[in-house]
Scaffold this active site. Structure first.
Site, PDB file in Angstrom:
ATOM      1  N   LYS A 189      95.043  26.778 -11.940  1.00  0.00           N
ATOM      2  CA  LYS A 189      95.643  25.443 -11.754  1.00  0.00           C
ATOM      3  C   LYS A 189      96.478  25.161 -13.004  1.00  0.00           C
ATOM      4  O   LYS A 189      95.954  24.770 -14.047  1.00  0.00           O
ATOM      5  CB  LYS A 189      94.531  24.399 -11.608  1.00  0.00           C
ATOM      6  CG  LYS A 189      94.879  23.186 -10.769  1.00  0.00           C
ATOM      7  CD  LYS A 189      96.064  22.374 -11.224  1.00  0.00           C
ATOM      8  CE  LYS A 189      95.730  21.377 -12.303  1.00  0.00           C
ATOM      9  NZ  LYS A 189      96.948  20.751 -12.889  1.00  0.00           N
ATOM     10  N   GLU A 264      88.914  25.476 -24.666  1.00  0.00           N
ATOM     11  CA  GLU A 264      89.796  25.491 -25.843  1.00  0.00           C
ATOM     12  C   GLU A 264      90.466  24.131 -25.878  1.00  0.00           C
ATOM     13  O   GLU A 264      91.322  23.827 -25.038  1.00  0.00           O
ATOM     14  CB  GLU A 264      90.832  26.603 -25.722  1.00  0.00           C
ATOM     15  CG  GLU A 264      90.212  27.964 -25.923  1.00  0.00           C
ATOM     16  CD  GLU A 264      91.207  29.096 -25.842  1.00  0.00           C
ATOM     17  OE1 GLU A 264      92.423  28.840 -25.848  1.00  0.00           O
ATOM     18  OE2 GLU A 264      90.753  30.245 -25.752  1.00  0.00           O
ATOM     19  N   CYS A 298      98.040  23.912 -30.384  1.00  0.00           N
ATOM     20  CA  CYS A 298      96.659  23.522 -30.730  1.00  0.00           C
ATOM     21  C   CYS A 298      96.281  23.984 -32.129  1.00  0.00           C
ATOM     22  O   CYS A 298      95.503  23.342 -32.811  1.00  0.00           O
ATOM     23  CB  CYS A 298      95.692  24.091 -29.708  1.00  0.00           C
ATOM     24  SG  CYS A 298      95.823  25.870 -29.554  1.00  0.00           S
ATOM     25  N   GLU A 398      94.693  13.687 -32.955  1.00  0.00           N
ATOM     26  CA  GLU A 398      95.663  14.746 -32.656  1.00  0.00           C
ATOM     27  C   GLU A 398      96.946  14.120 -32.112  1.00  0.00           C
ATOM     28  O   GLU A 398      96.907  13.421 -31.099  1.00  0.00           O
ATOM     29  CB  GLU A 398      95.071  15.697 -31.614  1.00  0.00           C
ATOM     30  CG  GLU A 398      95.973  16.873 -31.318  1.00  0.00           C
ATOM     31  CD  GLU A 398      95.437  17.784 -30.213  1.00  0.00           C
ATOM     32  OE1 GLU A 398      94.993  17.272 -29.175  1.00  0.00           O
ATOM     33  OE2 GLU A 398      95.491  19.011 -30.406  1.00  0.00           O
TER      34      GLU A 398
HETATM   35  P1  NAD Z   1      95.231  17.997 -20.436  1.00  0.00           P
HETATM   36  O1  NAD Z   1      93.792  18.065 -20.780  1.00  0.00           O
HETATM   37  O2  NAD Z   1      95.824  16.691 -20.121  1.00  0.00           O
HETATM   38  O3  NAD Z   1      95.543  18.931 -19.184  1.00  0.00           O
HETATM   39  C1  NAD Z   1      95.215  20.290 -19.163  1.00  0.00           C
HETATM   40  C2  NAD Z   1      94.992  20.735 -17.742  1.00  0.00           C
HETATM   41  O4  NAD Z   1      93.851  20.080 -17.221  1.00  0.00           O
HETATM   42  C3  NAD Z   1      96.143  20.400 -16.789  1.00  0.00           C
HETATM   43  O5  NAD Z   1      96.333  21.482 -15.903  1.00  0.00           O
HETATM   44  C4  NAD Z   1      95.621  19.190 -16.054  1.00  0.00           C
HETATM   45  O6  NAD Z   1      96.189  19.028 -14.775  1.00  0.00           O
HETATM   46  C5  NAD Z   1      94.153  19.514 -15.946  1.00  0.00           C
HETATM   47  N1  NAD Z   1      93.266  18.360 -15.727  1.00  0.00           N
HETATM   48  C6  NAD Z   1      93.437  17.075 -16.109  1.00  0.00           C
HETATM   49  N2  NAD Z   1      92.383  16.323 -15.720  1.00  0.00           N
HETATM   50  C7  NAD Z   1      91.516  17.147 -15.085  1.00  0.00           C
HETATM   51  C8  NAD Z   1      90.256  16.980 -14.472  1.00  0.00           C
HETATM   52  N3  NAD Z   1      89.647  15.792 -14.427  1.00  0.00           N
HETATM   53  N4  NAD Z   1      89.646  18.056 -13.938  1.00  0.00           N
HETATM   54  C9  NAD Z   1      90.221  19.273 -13.974  1.00  0.00           C
HETATM   55  N5  NAD Z   1      91.430  19.495 -14.535  1.00  0.00           N
HETATM   56  C10 NAD Z   1      92.068  18.453 -15.094  1.00  0.00           C
HETATM   57  O7  NAD Z   1      95.975  18.714 -21.652  1.00  0.00           O
HETATM   58  P2  NAD Z   1      97.548  18.818 -21.904  1.00  0.00           P
HETATM   59  O8  NAD Z   1      98.040  17.485 -22.321  1.00  0.00           O
HETATM   60  O9  NAD Z   1      98.161  19.517 -20.741  1.00  0.00           O
HETATM   61  O10 NAD Z   1      97.588  19.844 -23.145  1.00  0.00           O
HETATM   62  C11 NAD Z   1      97.541  19.473 -24.478  1.00  0.00           C
HETATM   63  C12 NAD Z   1      96.137  19.640 -25.050  1.00  0.00           C
HETATM   64  O11 NAD Z   1      95.690  20.987 -24.940  1.00  0.00           O
HETATM   65  C13 NAD Z   1      96.062  19.314 -26.538  1.00  0.00           C
HETATM   66  O12 NAD Z   1      94.939  18.517 -26.797  1.00  0.00           O
HETATM   67  C14 NAD Z   1      95.904  20.688 -27.198  1.00  0.00           C
HETATM   68  O13 NAD Z   1      95.277  20.684 -28.441  1.00  0.00           O
HETATM   69  C15 NAD Z   1      95.100  21.412 -26.171  1.00  0.00           C
HETATM   70  N6  NAD Z   1      95.221  22.871 -26.361  1.00  0.00           N
HETATM   71  C16 NAD Z   1      94.186  23.552 -26.949  1.00  0.00           C
HETATM   72  C17 NAD Z   1      94.273  24.927 -27.176  1.00  0.00           C
HETATM   73  C18 NAD Z   1      93.153  25.673 -27.864  1.00  0.00           C
HETATM   74  O14 NAD Z   1      93.197  26.886 -27.880  1.00  0.00           O
HETATM   75  N7  NAD Z   1      92.163  25.019 -28.426  1.00  0.00           N
HETATM   76  C19 NAD Z   1      95.430  25.612 -26.794  1.00  0.00           C
HETATM   77  C20 NAD Z   1      96.473  24.884 -26.202  1.00  0.00           C
HETATM   78  C21 NAD Z   1      96.351  23.512 -25.983  1.00  0.00           C
END
Ligand code: NAD
Length: 505
Positions: A189, A264, A298, A398
């Site tokens: 997804k 992550e 991240c 963040e």
């Molecule tokens: P997000 O959490 O908003 O979304 C990530 C994914 O989760 C999307 O595909 C979204 O549709 C899905 N999602 C949202 N709500 C959900 C739910 N209730 N159930 C299941 N899936 C759901 O994150 P974002 O804004 O897309 O990405 C940025 C974030 O990702 C930042 O906080 C960043 O630090 C983190 N990140 C972490 C790493 C790591 O390795 N630690 C790497 C990349 C990004």
């Protein structure tokens, strides 16, 4: 060059997105059962890219059923054949490198100089894990006097892979490659803000000969498609990359089906520069680790901790460098910082510049959106803020954009205290020539990964992941297989031990 890239992009868009973006289930493309869709726009100028299907639980169910069926054959496939398919997939990714780079830049705003590497990294991920298809099952031998004991690892089952919009192509391969190498099937997804290269990736995989159902992609919103995926009993584990609060939701959503989770999550990573550091190299690394990939990374070092003696000199040089960063169109090869993913994210990042001033910090560079031609995109000028106190929100939260908070420290103990004062613990970067101090700092900072005198340089066998609110579990090398596989113990008797005899006369 920009004009040339735009011409290429128009052609590629026609080829890959003109029919809209659909789900990919069981080797075929489908509209969402509920016939719902949403519009996808480019953050570069707001222009329409394509319509994307918005899936619900019925689509997820169809995809999971297909993954469950495919799992039975994929897990038993001769490992050489499985490896061959994954290697072919890596070759195909490289064949499409230019398309991937241009589409990802247009869809996410990431400068071409970084997206150009997305295909290379994606292919490297598949090659690396392809080579491990047989060894992934390796176990331990733990014999005792009367039994031979040995373990084997077996694929856990269909995996739900949920990815964010930052570096979406590379991150998807980072999860999907080890899952497939382990013998699992995948329902992916992708993030709703960056659906384009996910569709290309699953098509490429099938061109490479991946059997149908082994990899299904469901497009749509997190709250519907993502949620249903995490709740589906057919999904055995969820590999999630995204925000910390979303991770918390996923843990709750998956509780009643006892999902194994790998998270992550967010970060507020410190880069700590001591007086004795190689300041030139440290400066390059500080700029790179905050402003590359638009700061939407991240592992970016978003808190700069400078020792008192070098503070003024370092900040002066840093300000010059930040003001000099080339903000511009992501398809211009000279661009270093592009537009952020979406208007909502641009507003969020800009709100932290306002907050910085309210909290009493001082903006040394940026802090606003650019005018002129760039005003129609989601741009934020590279921002540098000093006078940040650890307890301020800009020192704790963040921001996930081109926004760097600078702080001052005197002693090693103070540096550790500031570094550990946030709820996150993904990475830390330490700059010093004193090896004893480097070791002490590396030991004491709370982070899953520490780099000493280096920016983030990935080596695929090393463990990747965070502590505290930055995540659960590790990826990379053997660590990935701990998640995607179950360990089974097999105990075989020598027939020399006494079996207890109950009910005997
Ligand atoms: P997000 O959490 O908003 O979304 C990530 C994914 O989760 C999307 O595909 C979204 O549709 C899905 N999602 C949202 N709500 C959900 C739910 N209730 N159930 C299941 N899936 C759901 O994150 P974002 O804004 O897309 O990405 C940025 C974030 O990702 C930042 O906080 C960043 O630090 C983190 N990140 C972490 C790493 C790591 O390795 N630690 C790497 C990349 C990004």
């Amino acid at each position: 060059m920009l004009e040339k890239n735009l011409r290429k992009l128009r052609k590629i868009l026609k080829q890959h997105t003109s029919g809209g973006i659909k789900n990919y289930i069981n080797g075929r493309e489908y509209a969402a059962t509920g016939r719902k869709s949403f519009e996808n726009h480019s953050p570069v100028d707001g222009s329409f890219i394509c319509e994307v299907v918005s899936s619900d639980h019925r689509d997820v169910d169809k995809a999971v059923k297909s993954s469950l069926e495919a799992f039975e054959t994929w897990k038993k496939m001769d490992h050489k054949k499985r490896k061959g398919i994954l290697l072919k997939l890596a070759d195909q990714i490289e064949k499409y490198a230019e398309e991937i780079a241009l589409l990802e830049s247009w869809d996410t705003g990431q400068p071409l100089r970084f997206t150009k590497k997305a295909a290379i990294r994606g292919a490297a991920n598949f090659r690396y894990f392809a080579e491990k298809t047989i060894d992934a099952a390796n176990g331990l031998s733990t014999p005792d006097t009367h039994h031979v004991n040995f373990t084997m690892k077996q694929p856990i089952g269909p995996i739900g892979v949920i990815t964010p919009w930052n570096t979406p192509f590379m991150l998807s391969t980072w999860k999907i490659a080890p899952a497939l190498a382990a013998g699992c099937t995948v329902v992916h997804k992708p993030a709703e803000f960056s659906p384009v290269t996910a569709q290309l990736l699953v098509r490429i995989a099938h061109e490479a000969g991946l059997p149908k159902g082994v990899w299904n992609t469901i497009q749509g919103m997190g709250e519907s498609a993502g949620k249903s995926l995490t709740e589906h009993p057919g999904i055995k584990a969820v590999a999630f990359v995204g925000e910390t609060t979303t991770g918390m939701h996923i843990m709750r959503q998956g509780a009643s089906t006892l999902k194994r989770v790998h998270f992550e999550l967010g970060g507020k990573n410190p880069v700590i520069v001591f007086d004795d550091a190689d300041l030139e190299r440290a400066l390059d690394a500080v700029v790179f680790m905050k402003y590359s990939l638009n700061g939407e990374r991240c592992t970016s070092s978003s808190r700069l901790l400078l020792q008192r003696k070098v503070y003024n000199k370092f900040v002066k040089r840093l300000t010059e460098r930040v003001n000099n960063l080339k903000l511009g169109h992501p398809l211009d090869p000279h661009t270093e910082v592009g537009p952020l993913i979406h208007q909502s994210h641009q507003s969020k990042v800009l709100s932290y510049a306002d907050l910085a001033q309210e909290e009493g910090a001082k903006i040394l560079a940026g802090g606003k959106a650019p005018g002129g031609k760039l005003a129609q995109g989601c741009y934020v000028k590279p921002t540098l803020v000093e006078g940040v106190k650890p307890e301020m929100r800009i020192g704790q939260e963040e921001v996930f954009g081109p926004f760097l908070s600078v702080m001052k420290f005197s002693t090693e103990e103070e540096a550790v205290q500031i570094a550990n004062s946030v709820r996150y613990g993904l990475t830390a970067y330490i700059w010093t020539k004193d090896t004893g101090r480097a070791q002490r700092m590396a030991r004491d900072v709370e982070a899953g990964m520490v780099w000493v005198n280096s920016e983030n340089v990935r080596h695929l066998p090393t463990p990747f992941g965070g502590v505290k609110y930055s995540g659960i579990g590790r990826d990379g090398g053997e660590y990935s297989f701990e998640f995607y596989m179950e360990t089974k113990n097999i105990s075989i008797a020598y027939d020399t031990h006494t079996v207890p005899q109950l009910g005997k006369k």
